[in-house]
Design a protein around this motif. Structure first.
Motif, PDB file in Angstrom:
ATOM      1  N   GLY A  63       0.892  -1.280  -0.106  1.00 36.78           N
ATOM      2  CA  GLY A  63       0.054  -0.012   0.060  1.00 36.78           C
ATOM      3  C   GLY A  63       0.947   1.301   0.079  1.00 36.78           C
ATOM      4  O   GLY A  63       0.247   2.350   0.134  1.00 36.78           O
ATOM      5  N   ARG A  64       2.258   1.044  -0.182  1.00 34.27           N
ATOM      6  CA  ARG A  64       2.974   2.435  -0.415  1.00 34.27           C
ATOM      7  C   ARG A  64       2.888   2.867  -1.570  1.00 34.27           C
ATOM      8  O   ARG A  64       2.656   2.143  -2.636  1.00 34.27           O
ATOM      9  CB  ARG A  64       4.316   2.078   0.338  1.00 34.27           C
ATOM     10  CG  ARG A  64       4.181   1.577   1.935  1.00 34.27           C
ATOM     11  CD  ARG A  64       5.867   1.108   2.327  1.00 34.27           C
ATOM     12  NE  ARG A  64       6.801   2.733   2.173  1.00 34.27           N
ATOM     13  CZ  ARG A  64       6.911   3.550   3.253  1.00 34.27           C
ATOM     14  NH1 ARG A  64       6.028   3.342   4.165  1.00 34.27           N
ATOM     15  NH2 ARG A  64       7.414   4.396   3.068  1.00 34.27           N
ATOM     16  N   ARG A  65       3.309   4.225  -1.799  1.00 34.28           N
ATOM     17  CA  ARG A  65       3.340   4.679  -3.282  1.00 34.28           C
ATOM     18  C   ARG A  65       4.832   4.833  -3.685  1.00 34.28           C
ATOM     19  O   ARG A  65       5.512   5.393  -2.984  1.00 34.28           O
ATOM     20  CB  ARG A  65       2.853   6.258  -3.152  1.00 34.28           C
ATOM     21  CG  ARG A  65       2.887   6.866  -4.450  1.00 34.28           C
ATOM     22  CD  ARG A  65       2.192   8.259  -4.286  1.00 34.28           C
ATOM     23  NE  ARG A  65       0.634   8.077  -3.828  1.00 34.28           N
ATOM     24  CZ  ARG A  65       0.076   9.359  -3.550  1.00 34.28           C
ATOM     25  NH1 ARG A  65       0.673  10.537  -3.750  1.00 34.28           N
ATOM     26  NH2 ARG A  65      -1.053   9.187  -3.066  1.00 34.28           N
ATOM     27  N   LEU A  66       4.797   3.795  -4.586  1.00 36.50           N
ATOM     28  CA  LEU A  66       6.304   3.632  -5.073  1.00 36.50           C
ATOM     29  C   LEU A  66       6.575   4.935  -6.224  1.00 36.50           C
ATOM     30  O   LEU A  66       5.853   4.971  -7.021  1.00 36.50           O
ATOM     31  CB  LEU A  66       6.422   2.482  -5.863  1.00 36.50           C
ATOM     32  CG  LEU A  66       7.942   1.965  -6.677  1.00 36.50           C
ATOM     33  CD1 LEU A  66       9.002   1.913  -5.499  1.00 36.50           C
ATOM     34  CD2 LEU A  66       7.695   0.809  -7.320  1.00 36.50           C
ATOM     35  N   GLN A  67       7.770   5.762  -5.539  1.00 33.75           N
ATOM     36  CA  GLN A  67       8.157   6.651  -6.514  1.00 33.75           C
ATOM     37  C   GLN A  67       9.347   6.416  -7.328  1.00 33.75           C
ATOM     38  O   GLN A  67       9.697   7.485  -8.319  1.00 33.75           O
ATOM     39  CB  GLN A  67       8.450   8.032  -5.566  1.00 33.75           C
ATOM     40  CG  GLN A  67       7.155   8.514  -4.806  1.00 33.75           C
ATOM     41  CD  GLN A  67       7.440   9.679  -3.960  1.00 33.75           C
ATOM     42  OE1 GLN A  67       8.459   9.782  -3.160  1.00 33.75           O
ATOM     43  NE2 GLN A  67       6.513  10.688  -4.238  1.00 33.75           N
ATOM     44  N   GLY A  68       9.859   5.545  -7.315  1.00 35.60           N
ATOM     45  CA  GLY A  68      10.908   5.285  -8.175  1.00 35.60           C
ATOM     46  C   GLY A  68      12.157   4.589  -7.711  1.00 35.60           C
ATOM     47  O   GLY A  68      12.276   4.470  -6.450  1.00 35.60           O
TER      48      GLY A  68
END
Length: 235
Positions: A63-68
């Motif tokens: 559920g974390r937002r992967l940014q790169g």
């Protein structure tokens, strides 16, 4: 439709088992890639790709937002995600890095044990394609593209024997490389005292010592190696 059927026939085809002598020579070659310093300096980039890919996959699943993801020429990497700085999601994300190569190696051994050597290579290509869209620096892009090009070349143009040998080489390399990176982690921690490694970040989150998490990483890598050997009838 015929093209799709032909492609599926390639992906699902079962390869014949390799002769025992070829199997052991391939495993020995993988060991050399891990143990010889000059070879390891280059091949370790593959472990970094899997390591950071493991962080990214678990971050997204939790559920974390992967940014790169960034991959660096010194074989280090960085996966950036947004979410709660504490909690199960963060713990699992940190756990995923050092365990990813070993777990991938175990899954690869499971496929090889059932004769799906080519299927494994196509699965690796699909994973590299998914990873590619998350890369945020030029060296990382280059690393993933070169790795994908090698895997594709063997998958598309290699003979059945070449494909099987390469698939086993990758599997053995992931399993052995996973162990070496954990050993290197502890050496770095001991030399520098406290670091920002995954083990030390887990220590701060869990209030358990960093060495505990290093031992967890090592236990997972060792268990996967033993399990893979059994799946491949090497033990």
């Amino acid at each position: 439709m015929d093209v799709l059927l032909e492609f599926w026939a390639r992906v699902s085809a079962r390869n014949s088992p390799l002769p025992p002598a070829t199997v052991w020579l391939t495993v020995a070659a993988a060991a050399l890639l891990v143990l010889v310093p000059q070879a390891w300096k280059l091949t370790r980039h593959v472990i970094t790709i899997v390591h950071e890919g493991g962080h990214g996959l678990v971050a997204a699943l939790s559920g974390r937002r992967l940014q790169g993801i960034r991959l660096h020429s010194d074989t280090s990497g960085l996966t950036v995600s947004r979410g709660r700085p504490r909690g199960l999601g963060m713990v699992l994300t940190l756990l995923a890095g050092y365990t990813a190569p070993a777990l991938l190696g175990l899954g690869a051994a499971w496929l090889l044990g059932r004769g799906h050597d080519v299927g494994l290579l196509w699965a690796l290509l699909a994973a590299l394609a998914l990873l590619l869209v998350q890369i945020r620096n030029w060296f990382g892009l280059w690393s993933v593209l070169v790795t994908a090009a090698i895997v594709f070349g063997v998958t598309w143009f290699g003979t059945e024997t070449v494909q099987s040998v390469f698939a086993l080489l990758v599997t053995a390399f992931l399993l052995l490389g996973a162990l070496r990176t954990v050993v290197e982690l502890q050496r770095t921690r001991r030399r520098r005292g406290g670091t920002a490694s995954d083990a030390d970040q887990l220590a701060r989150l869990s209030h358990l010592p960093g060495l505990f998490w290093v031992l967890v990483f090592f236990a997972v890598a060792g268990a996967c190696l033993v399990g893979a050997a059994r799946l491949l009838a090497l033990a």
